[in-house]
Design a protein around this motif. Structure first.
Motif, PDB file in Angstrom:
ATOM      1  N   TYR A   1      -0.273  19.497  -3.352  1.00  0.00           N
ATOM      2  CA  TYR A   1       0.170  20.279  -2.516  1.00  0.00           C
ATOM      3  C   TYR A   1      -0.980  21.038  -1.754  1.00  0.00           C
ATOM      4  O   TYR A   1      -1.419  21.916  -2.180  1.00  0.00           O
ATOM      5  CB  TYR A   1       1.025  21.466  -3.000  1.00  0.00           C
ATOM      6  N   PRO A   2      -1.326  20.545  -0.256  1.00  0.00           N
ATOM      7  CA  PRO A   2      -2.796  20.805   0.119  1.00  0.00           C
ATOM      8  C   PRO A   2      -2.512  22.076   0.977  1.00  0.00           C
ATOM      9  O   PRO A   2      -1.447  22.492   1.298  1.00  0.00           O
ATOM     10  CB  PRO A   2      -2.887  19.589   1.003  1.00  0.00           C
TER      11      PRO A   2
ATOM     12  N   LEU B   1       1.350  15.062   6.535  1.00  0.00           N
ATOM     13  CA  LEU B   1       0.496  16.287   5.899  1.00  0.00           C
ATOM     14  C   LEU B   1       1.072  17.204   6.720  1.00  0.00           C
ATOM     15  O   LEU B   1       0.842  17.664   7.817  1.00  0.00           O
ATOM     16  CB  LEU B   1      -0.913  15.968   6.348  1.00  0.00           C
ATOM     17  N   ASP B   2       1.234  18.248   5.772  1.00  0.00           N
ATOM     18  CA  ASP B   2       1.716  19.789   6.139  1.00  0.00           C
ATOM     19  C   ASP B   2       1.059  20.706   5.483  1.00  0.00           C
ATOM     20  O   ASP B   2       0.886  21.030   4.289  1.00  0.00           O
ATOM     21  CB  ASP B   2       3.299  19.885   5.909  1.00  0.00           C
ATOM     22  N   VAL B   3      -0.158  21.033   6.410  1.00  0.00           N
ATOM     23  CA  VAL B   3      -0.932  22.295   5.608  1.00  0.00           C
ATOM     24  C   VAL B   3      -0.319  23.745   5.516  1.00  0.00           C
ATOM     25  O   VAL B   3       0.007  24.183   6.343  1.00  0.00           O
ATOM     26  CB  VAL B   3      -2.510  22.593   6.512  1.00  0.00           C
TER      27      VAL B   3
ATOM     28  N   THR C   1       0.900  13.086  10.946  1.00  0.00           N
ATOM     29  CA  THR C   1       1.048  11.940  10.207  1.00  0.00           C
ATOM     30  C   THR C   1      -0.105  10.967  10.168  1.00  0.00           C
ATOM     31  O   THR C   1      -0.388  10.726  11.561  1.00  0.00           O
ATOM     32  CB  THR C   1       2.419  11.201  10.770  1.00  0.00           C
ATOM     33  N   TYR C   2      -0.622  10.476   8.934  1.00  0.00           N
ATOM     34  CA  TYR C   2      -1.645   9.773   8.966  1.00  0.00           C
ATOM     35  C   TYR C   2      -1.132   8.333   8.634  1.00  0.00           C
ATOM     36  O   TYR C   2      -0.335   8.153   7.708  1.00  0.00           O
ATOM     37  CB  TYR C   2      -2.762  10.453   7.832  1.00  0.00           C
TER      38      TYR C   2
ATOM     39  N   ALA D   1       0.738  -1.276   0.014  1.00  0.00           N
ATOM     40  CA  ALA D   1       0.095  -0.098   0.077  1.00  0.00           C
ATOM     41  C   ALA D   1       0.948   1.205   0.130  1.00  0.00           C
ATOM     42  O   ALA D   1       2.051   1.235   0.522  1.00  0.00           O
ATOM     43  CB  ALA D   1      -0.870  -0.064   1.084  1.00  0.00           C
ATOM     44  N   LYS D   2       0.326   2.429  -0.520  1.00  0.00           N
ATOM     45  CA  LYS D   2       0.849   3.560  -0.356  1.00  0.00           C
ATOM     46  C   LYS D   2      -0.349   4.697  -0.610  1.00  0.00           C
ATOM     47  O   LYS D   2      -1.177   4.413  -0.930  1.00  0.00           O
ATOM     48  CB  LYS D   2       2.056   4.033  -1.704  1.00  0.00           C
ATOM     49  N   ILE D   3      -0.064   5.777  -0.020  1.00  0.00           N
ATOM     50  CA  ILE D   3      -0.934   7.170  -0.048  1.00  0.00           C
ATOM     51  C   ILE D   3      -0.564   8.130  -1.023  1.00  0.00           C
ATOM     52  O   ILE D   3       0.463   8.677  -0.957  1.00  0.00           O
ATOM     53  CB  ILE D   3      -0.954   7.586   1.540  1.00  0.00           C
TER      54      ILE D   3
END
Length: 428
Positions: free
Chosen positions: A273-274, A344-346, A326-327, A265-267
């Protein structure tokens, strides 16, 4: 000795000790008899040996044939020839001693059997749609005194059936041993089976040959064993039967392996770029055989899971700075579980050059260039028109500069132009 000669009906001949006495005695026989066939010539040879390589007096009347091999369903041709028929007819008989043809006359009602050639020296017939029961010794006879015969052995090859592969019905787990069986029936003689996985030959682990119920053909069974990996999934395994009846062609069966292996699996984020205030989708891409059917989403540092379902997508309708972290996605199948992580870095909601902004900037630049070119063209054109409008006389050219007053200047301008060269000046 003379008594034996009288028993043979030869009478007394001169020179019994002569080495060629046996052929001479044979010449005393009636034309249609042959003591060699009945054993008499053999006795003569024992009493009076002939020189080496001396031919039998009956050799020219001995029919000749040849053995034949035919594939079941094919056609076999039987040829019988004789050098000296001695006014006698040739005959073909089957292994059951049934007469097939006597000369050119058909004796057995079988449409498969046809006359090919009939002469005093040759009798050739053919048998079509040959079956295994046609195998055996066929006899060619010539009816002299005594009758002479020749045998022709017909061998019928049984065609092997298309092989069948067993043992692939259920998927095989990764690192387990695959055990496959290949079987083919109806071959005569017994066929050979060989294995191939992809482009690589496999060595079998054993072969069994069993006679079929008809007592003529055989069933051949071959086994093969090998350890599988996930790379073997969807790989073709082929069993091929080799047999002389196939005439340089091959008959084979191919099956694809189904191998179960652990998932991966990979995300993947969408968009890549959120930014704060945007919608974000995290896709947990699970691969494997079977494909993962359960996905658990968690955030590191949080006690409660975010989502547990068959849906592999985690959706953020409106991103906040607090969503950073981190998800973790745990993908699960019947072969096990695998974990994938994404940090995730918003980013701030500041405008970011987009594709549409870049497009508009390009259009503005093109318009500015066009306007600049048009202005440049107008300036050049105006300059050209003014320069070529005409010539003008200055005050100096009219003589007004030397006049003491205006009236004198006018008078000089009207009348003094004829006597002096005009002075011209161009204005730009």
């Amino acid at each position: 000795m003379f008594f034996l000669l009288h028993l043979l009906g030869l009478g007394i001949v001169p020179c019994p000790p002569c080495p060629s006495a046996a052929p001479l005695l044979a010449q005393q026989l009636p034309k249609n008899s042959c003591p060699w066939d009945s054993g008499g010539y053999l006795i003569l040879e024992l009493l009076f040996p002939s020189p080496a390589n001396s031919p039998s007096p009956c050799a020219e009347s001995q029919p000749t044939t040849s053995d034949e091999t035919v594939v079941a369903g094919g056609t076999v041709v039987l040829k019988c020839q004789v050098e000296d028929p001695d006014d006698s007819s040739l005959q073909w008989s089957n292994p059951a001693q049934q007469t097939l043809y006597f000369g050119e006359k058909r004796a057995l009602r079988d449409n498969r059997i046809q006359l090919e050639r009939s002469t005093p020296n040759e009798l050739t017939i053919s048998i079509s749609d040959v079956v295994l029961a046609d195998e055996g010794e066929y006899t060619c006879s010539i009816f002299t005194m005594p009758v002479r015969t020749a045998k022709a052995l017909v061998t019928v090859l049984g065609i092997p059936q298309k092989p069948q592969i067993f043992g692939h019905e259920q998927p095989i787990d990764e690192e387990k041993v695959a055990r496959l069986i290949c079987r083919s029936s109806g071959s005569k003689p017994a066929a050979q089976l060989r294995w191939r996985k992809g482009n690589r030959e496999l060595k079998d682990s054993g072969t069994d040959v069993v006679e079929d119920p008809n007592g003529k053909t055989f069933t051949v069974t071959s086994r093969v064993e090998f350890r599988v990996t996930k790379e073997d999934n969807e790989v073709e395994v082929t069993c091929t039967v080799d047999h002389e009846s196939l005439q340089n062609s091959e008959r084979s069966t191919t099956q694809k392996l189904q191998v179960h292996y652990k998932p991966t699996a990979k995300i993947e984020p969408h968009p890549q770029y959120p930014r704060e205030g945007e919608k974000l989708q995290l896709q947990c891409d699970g691969q494997g055989n079977p494909i993962p059917q359960e996905f658990l989403w968690e955030k590191e540092g949080s006690d409660a899971p975010l989502q547990l379902s068959s849906d592999s997508v985690l959706i953020f309708p409106f991103l906040n700075k607090s969503d950073s972290g981190t998800y973790v996605c745990t993908a699960t199948s019947s072969m096990g579980s695998v974990v994938a992580k994404y940090n995730l870095d918003v980013s701030d909601a500041s405008p970011v050059p987009s594709t549409s902004s870049t497009y508009h900037a390009m259009i503005g630049g093109v318009v500015a260039v066009i306007v600049f070119l048009l202005l440049s063209l107008l300036i050049v054109l105006g300059h050209y028109l003014i320069r070529h409008k005409g010539t003008y006389l200055t005050h100096e050219a009219k003589g007004s500069d030397d006049a003491p007053d205006a009236d004198t200047a006018i008078i000089n301008a009207e009348g003094g132009q004829a006597g002096s060269d005009d002075k011209k000046e161009y204005f730009i």
